[in-house]
Design a protein around this motif. Sequence first.
Motif, mmCIF file in Angstrom:
data_model
loop_
_atom_site.group_PDB
_atom_site.id
_atom_site.type_symbol
_atom_site.label_atom_id
_atom_site.label_comp_id
_atom_site.label_asym_id
_atom_site.label_seq_id
_atom_site.Cartn_x
_atom_site.Cartn_y
_atom_site.Cartn_z
ATOM 1 N N HIS A 1 -0.300 -4.024 -3.044
ATOM 2 C CA HIS A 1 -1.064 -4.497 -4.192
ATOM 3 C C HIS A 1 -0.438 -4.027 -5.503
ATOM 4 O O HIS A 1 -0.302 -4.797 -6.451
ATOM 5 C CB HIS A 1 -2.498 -3.984 -4.075
ATOM 6 N N ARG A 2 -0.049 -2.758 -5.509
ATOM 7 C CA ARG A 2 0.537 -2.181 -6.721
ATOM 8 C C ARG A 2 1.349 -0.956 -6.337
ATOM 9 O O ARG A 2 0.997 -0.241 -5.401
ATOM 10 C CB ARG A 2 -0.575 -1.801 -7.705
ATOM 11 N N ARG B 1 3.200 2.569 -8.008
ATOM 12 C CA ARG B 1 3.292 3.440 -9.185
ATOM 13 C C ARG B 1 4.223 4.615 -8.856
ATOM 14 O O ARG B 1 4.090 5.243 -7.806
ATOM 15 C CB ARG B 1 1.905 3.961 -9.588
ATOM 16 N N ASP C 1 -0.693 1.120 -3.469
ATOM 17 C CA ASP C 1 -2.030 0.626 -3.157
ATOM 18 C C ASP C 1 -1.867 -0.499 -2.135
ATOM 19 O O ASP C 1 -1.265 -1.543 -2.435
ATOM 20 C CB ASP C 1 -2.722 0.090 -4.410
ATOM 21 N N GLN D 1 -5.206 3.866 -1.081
ATOM 22 C CA GLN D 1 -4.036 4.435 -1.746
ATOM 23 C C GLN D 1 -3.177 5.186 -0.728
ATOM 24 O O GLN D 1 -3.680 6.016 0.034
ATOM 25 C CB GLN D 1 -4.473 5.380 -2.861
ATOM 26 N N ALA E 1 5.859 -5.718 -4.890
ATOM 27 C CA ALA E 1 4.505 -6.280 -4.881
ATOM 28 C C ALA E 1 4.411 -7.477 -3.945
ATOM 29 O O ALA E 1 5.303 -8.341 -3.921
ATOM 30 C CB ALA E 1 4.087 -6.692 -6.291
ATOM 31 N N GLU E 2 3.352 -7.501 -3.168
ATOM 32 C CA GLU E 2 2.988 -8.573 -2.233
ATOM 33 C C GLU E 2 3.850 -8.622 -0.985
ATOM 34 O O GLU E 2 3.754 -9.584 -0.203
ATOM 35 C CB GLU E 2 2.948 -9.942 -2.930
ATOM 36 N N PRO F 1 1.406 -13.180 -10.731
ATOM 37 C CA PRO F 1 1.032 -11.910 -10.098
ATOM 38 C C PRO F 1 -0.357 -11.991 -9.479
ATOM 39 O O PRO F 1 -1.224 -12.738 -9.934
ATOM 40 C CB PRO F 1 1.071 -10.911 -11.247
ATOM 41 N N PHE G 1 -2.080 -8.982 -8.800
ATOM 42 C CA PHE G 1 -2.817 -7.865 -9.397
ATOM 43 C C PHE G 1 -3.356 -8.286 -10.765
ATOM 44 O O PHE G 1 -2.657 -8.904 -11.566
ATOM 45 C CB PHE G 1 -1.903 -6.653 -9.546
#
Length: 595
Positions: free
Chosen positions: A29-30, A32, A41, A50, A68-69, A114, A116
């Motif tokens: 999902h994300r 960081r 995530d 998380q 992402a994805e 995106p 998110f």
Amino acid sequence: MTHRYRSHTCAQLRQADVGSNARLSGWVHRIRDHGGLLFIDLRDHYGITQCVVDPDSPAFALAESVRAEWVIRVDGEVKARTPDTVNPNLPTGAVEVFIREIEILGASGELPMPVFGDQEYPEETRLKYRFLDLRRERLHRNIVVRSQVISSLRRRMVEQGFTEYQTPILTASSPEGARDFLVPSRLHPGKFYALPQAPQQFKQMMMVAGFDRYFQIAQCFRDEDARHDRAGEFTQLDIEMSFVTQEDVFQAVEPVLRGVFEEFANGWRVTQEFPRIPYAEAIRKYGSDKPDLRNPIEMQDVTEHFRDSGFKVFANQIANDPKVEVWAIPAPTGGSRAFCDRMNAWAQGEGQPGLGYIFFKEGQGSGPIAKNIGEERTAAIRDQLGLEDGDAVFFVCGVPAKFFTFAGAARSRLGTELDLLDIEQFAFCWIVDFPMFEWNEEEKRVDFSHNPFSMPQGELEALENEDPLTIKAFQYDVVCNGYELSSGAIRNHRPDIMRKAFGIAGYGENILKEQFGGMYRALQYGAPPHGGIAPGVDRIVMLLCHEHNLREVTAFPMNQQGEDLLLGAPSAASPRQLRELHLRVNLPADAKKEA
């Protein structure tokens, strides 16, 4: 940990799982990067967890490559988050998974949009990549709610003693209503099936066949231009009942609608007893047969206050035509010249000459109309409408049949502009006593007002002895927050009454036999009194999800041009298909140029 892909979903892990091992699979999902620590995530259908990986983990190098994805599987230990990093907005927000192993299950190319966040993107992009759009939290949630609403409706109908039956999708074309979607027949050259606009005739024949309390979650099709609250393909809760009056239908349907709205209202109030509002009253009070009752404004007739008054613009119209009326639209808190002038400009933008007004301050009415009609008439209008200092009133003059739609739009505009709507509720009502007939000005004849198969109030006696334009039908709409959820009716089950009703509208028995042969034939063999309704599932879900467009609560909708951008429909048929169907395409000139 024996399952190939997961020991838990991404919504399951809690504080009690700390210290255990978990296997999760889902979409990234994300990501960081916090100073060497990578936070991922991980999202699946159920929620988000998380996950954390540090440089000491054997999975770190692979974790750095994911984007992402991407679809991945992770194995790791469940650990408690520190108090300052707990996320109270997530069910899994007290824990995180420290990753030991990652497997890439499905890499993703560069995203056209995106997932998110909840940014707005062009409809063309959203529909072409609908599978990505549906991953977004709000839309994903809407589609889940839609499924839950349908399950709730089905359960409530069964509890009310209804039985679900299926009716055909390939059927005969209907001469009434919107355009049909036609399907050519291979076995019968030159002939076509139609997709059902509704199971109307079938469900009535189910009543003739003795099945009593029918319902169906029915797919319906109408070849008409799409709007924000209307689509060519839609779903309805189709209902029909035998040996019932109009009130019986209301008593059966109200608990279902009230119950499903209460179940998904999330704290919003739901009308407990749906008021019954006659059609004529709805038009006069609200300027609409689908009023938004969250708006407290009710219009009133103030014609007599302007008759023979000094405001000649209105007085002359009243004197010259007995059909002319003046309607007042109260505007609580709208009592300033600036606001009144703004509303007047809006009316002109709607193609009207303007919108007359009076506003009140210091015990006096102000504005050109107040000056022309004088203090006494101004005070009488104020008293009739219950207005105070700081309020205003707007006026519409003419033949109501020609201006009521505009008056209703002005009422809605005032309610919104002045922030008068009591928003957090689902305000239901029944609109009843629709006219059976209306005057067709173009053809200079009496015609059906809406549904030709409704039972007229007074039945045969009324048709034989009363002015057709005064006859009302056992026809009703259920309305919520300004949206018509459904029309329904007690059906005309007697052939003699049907022949008379169609005769008044200028249709002979031959029309009944030619265009409605199956239904007309069925009614000759002992039809019970029956009636029903068909609330729109799409609109119900749209309201419950607080959306303003059906495409936000439909998994795979078409665009406003009736195109499926995901799979490319409609598309050209191959020459072989056309030969099998004995068809030849005759394109219009502009389509030939595009081709």
